[in-house]
Design a protein around this motif. Structure first.
Motif, PDB file in Angstrom:
ATOM      1  N   ARG A   1       0.831  -1.212   0.000  1.00 51.66           N
ATOM      2  CA  ARG A   1       0.000   0.000   0.000  1.00 51.66           C
ATOM      3  C   ARG A   1       0.862   1.258   0.000  1.00 51.66           C
ATOM      4  NH1 ARG A   1      -3.329  -3.307   3.380  1.00 51.66           N
ATOM      5  NH2 ARG A   1      -2.295  -2.544   5.259  1.00 51.66           N
ATOM      6  N   LYS A   2       1.940   1.231   0.775  1.00 50.25           N
ATOM      7  CA  LYS A   2       2.850   2.372   0.795  1.00 50.25           C
ATOM      8  C   LYS A   2       3.510   2.568  -0.570  1.00 50.25           C
ATOM      9  CE  LYS A   2       5.318   2.979   4.502  1.00 50.25           C
ATOM     10  NZ  LYS A   2       6.389   2.868   5.511  1.00 50.25           N
TER      11      LYS A   2
ATOM     12  N   ILE B   1       7.390  10.519   1.726  1.00 48.88           N
ATOM     13  CA  ILE B   1       7.015   9.101   1.715  1.00 48.88           C
ATOM     14  C   ILE B   1       8.143   8.245   1.172  1.00 48.88           C
ATOM     15  CG2 ILE B   1       5.423   7.418   0.708  1.00 48.88           C
ATOM     16  CD1 ILE B   1       3.273   9.605   0.778  1.00 48.88           C
TER      17      ILE B   1
ATOM     18  N   SER C   1       2.289   6.387  -7.032  1.00 48.48           N
ATOM     19  CA  SER C   1       1.201   7.179  -7.596  1.00 48.48           C
ATOM     20  C   SER C   1       1.500   8.667  -7.527  1.00 48.48           C
ATOM     21  CB  SER C   1      -0.106   6.874  -6.865  1.00 48.48           C
ATOM     22  OG  SER C   1      -0.473   5.522  -7.043  1.00 48.48           O
ATOM     23  N   ILE C   2       2.154   9.108  -6.469  1.00 44.83           N
ATOM     24  CA  ILE C   2       2.491  10.529  -6.350  1.00 44.83           C
ATOM     25  C   ILE C   2       3.457  10.945  -7.454  1.00 44.83           C
ATOM     26  CG2 ILE C   2       3.795  12.172  -4.930  1.00 44.83           C
ATOM     27  CD1 ILE C   2       2.466  10.928  -2.480  1.00 44.83           C
TER      28      ILE C   2
ATOM     29  N   ILE D   1       1.066   4.312  -2.924  1.00 49.78           N
ATOM     30  CA  ILE D   1       0.983   5.755  -2.667  1.00 49.78           C
ATOM     31  C   ILE D   1       2.211   6.465  -3.202  1.00 49.78           C
ATOM     32  CG2 ILE D   1       0.884   7.514  -0.867  1.00 49.78           C
ATOM     33  CD1 ILE D   1      -0.657   5.460   0.845  1.00 49.78           C
ATOM     34  N   SER D   2       3.397   5.930  -2.905  1.00 46.89           N
ATOM     35  CA  SER D   2       4.640   6.563  -3.336  1.00 46.89           C
ATOM     36  C   SER D   2       4.728   6.636  -4.855  1.00 46.89           C
ATOM     37  CB  SER D   2       5.830   5.776  -2.780  1.00 46.89           C
ATOM     38  OG  SER D   2       7.037   6.207  -3.372  1.00 46.89           O
TER      39      SER D   2
ATOM     40  N   TRP E   1      -2.286   0.749 -10.548  1.00 44.83           N
ATOM     41  CA  TRP E   1      -2.458   2.036  -9.860  1.00 44.83           C
ATOM     42  C   TRP E   1      -1.566   3.125 -10.448  1.00 44.83           C
ATOM     43  CZ3 TRP E   1      -6.286   3.475  -6.781  1.00 44.83           C
ATOM     44  CH2 TRP E   1      -7.089   2.482  -6.226  1.00 44.83           C
TER      45      TRP E   1
END
Length: 425
Positions: A18-19, A209, A25-26, A22-23, A159
């Motif tokens: 999950r981390k 992140i 995707s940013i 997020i990383s 993602w």
């Protein structure tokens, strides 16, 4: 050869995945937000930086845009190789820092009225920096996602594309809002800079992140090569070429959607604010459809789903443009872009997982980065420039559909080789 290793889906591994989402995707969001804003505001940028170029002003704007892609393969080679030698985390930090620099230069660039031709030189520099960093971002971030995910690797990799859809949604939303709420004078004077400054806000969050990420276990158990690029070019030419061809429908769909506002405003007399609505719709479709398509790719195989989407692109390209040209309405434009968004989601979402499965871990960063950027540069990045030239050369408003169809045929050939020769399902 070889998918990333499946591991047990423990709570710790799921949290790490999950981390990683997020990383990654940013980084994808900042990269694509910057690109989409530039393409969406092409008419405004032309007026500010190339006002004396006449009919060639828009071509100069898109030529500057194309330089982003000419340097991407170099960024992919250098940063992808660095990720294989020094680790994914270090490379991801470098790419995000460089992206922030490129976006900042674009946000503060003085116009032609302020410094003459030097304004164009500055935005060219910003595009080169952004292109170099983006060259390493996709391959490294996708590799990190795939190697961190314990299972459902196509879903996690998708993602990356959902993040690009979010960027398209936000950038098109900015285009609609600024064209609606600002006077033309304010939009041309300062309003076009606002999205670039907003995009910069993403960067520090991403750096925070990424500083707290851990290297994937698979990389830690793999012997790192001194020259991953050398191995790629000596032993994996076929995979590189087939993978680059496969990228075609994904990248041309993105840039066709980005080109639509400029096409609609300059050729169909559609109001600028309304022209951005299609991008909002396509972005929304991509955000929500990509993870679902990732699930389908885990179940049925990415190459199979992409083949169906490529056939749809080939069959629908001409009718889509005929719809826009014949009706010349906002509704027709939005419907056409929505169809392109569906094709893009079903073709693009499985692509990161497919490419990652084609290369072994010790050269995966280099393989993905070089393959992706060669395909994007040759088949997508120059698309706005080629489409603008085609329209001027042929005088036919349906000309862009022929380019789209040609790319779809090339992608189908690439998919054939990926499935038959490299055993990708």
């Amino acid at each position: 050869m070889t998918a990333a290793t499946q591991t047990q889906a423990t709570p710790e591994r799921l949290a790490a995945a999950r981390k990683a989402v997020i990383s990654s995707s940013i980084g994808a969001a900042l990269e694509w937000f910057d690109i989409i804003v530039y393409a969406s505001f092409a008419v405004v940028i032309t007026a500010n930086f190339f006002p004396d170029a006449g009919a060639y002003g828009l071509i100069l704007t898109f030529a500057t845009f194309a330089t982003t892609y000419l340097i991407r393969p170099l960024g992919g080679m250098i940063l992808g190789s660095y990720a294989d030698r020094k680790g994914r985390k270090n490379a991801l930090t470098i790419t995000l820092l460089l992206m922030m620099v490129g976006t900042l230069l674009m946000a503060i660039a003085p116009t032609y009225a302020m410094v003459g031709v030097w304004g164009g030189v500055i935005i060219l520099l910003s595009r080169l920096i952004q292109g170099f960093s983006a060259g390493g971002e996709f391959g490294t971030a996708t590799t990190f996602l795939i190697e961190t995910a314990p299972h459902k690797k196509m879903f996690y990799a998708s993602w990356q594309i959902a993040a690009q859809g979010a960027s398209m949604l936000l950038a098109s939303g900015f285009g609609f809002a600024l064209n609606t709420w600002l006077s033309e004078e304010d939009l041309y004077a300062w309003g076009w800079r606002v999205p670039f400054f907003v995009g910069l806000l993403i960067g520090p969050v991403g750096l925070y992140i990424r500083a707290r990420l851990s290297e994937p276990d698979e990389l830690g158990t793999t012997e790192r090569r001194k020259s991953p690029l050398g191995t790629l070019f000596r032993e994996h030419w076929g995979r590189l070429l087939a993978g680059s061809a496969v990228i075609g429908v994904a990248t041309i769909s993105v840039y066709m959607i980005l080109y639509m506002p400029t096409f609609a405003v300059t050729n169909l007399d559609i109001p600028p604010a309304s022209a951005y609505l299609g991008g909002v719709v396509a972005g929304t479709i991509t955000v929500f459809a990509s993870p679902y398509v990732g699930h389908l790719a885990d179940r049925f195989g990415p190459a199979r789903i992409m083949t169906y989407a490529a056939v749809a692109a080939l069959v629908l390209a001409w009718p889509i443009f005929q719809l826009i040209v014949s009706l010349r309405s906002v509704v027709a434009l939005v419907v056409a872009i929505a169809l392109l968004g569906v094709i893009m989601a079903f073709y693009f979402a499985p692509l990161p997982g497919l490419l990652s499965s084609m290369f072994p871990a010790d050269i995966r960063g280099s393989g993905l980065s070089v393959t992706y950027n060669v395909g994007v540069t040759l088949l997508g990045g120059i698309a706005p420039l080629v489409l603008t030239w085609l329209l001027q050369a042929t005088g036919s408003l349906n000309a862009p559909s022929l380019y789209y169809m040609a790319i779809a045929v090339l992608s189908l050939v690439g998919l054939y080789f990926v499935r038959k020769r490299y055993a990708q399902r």
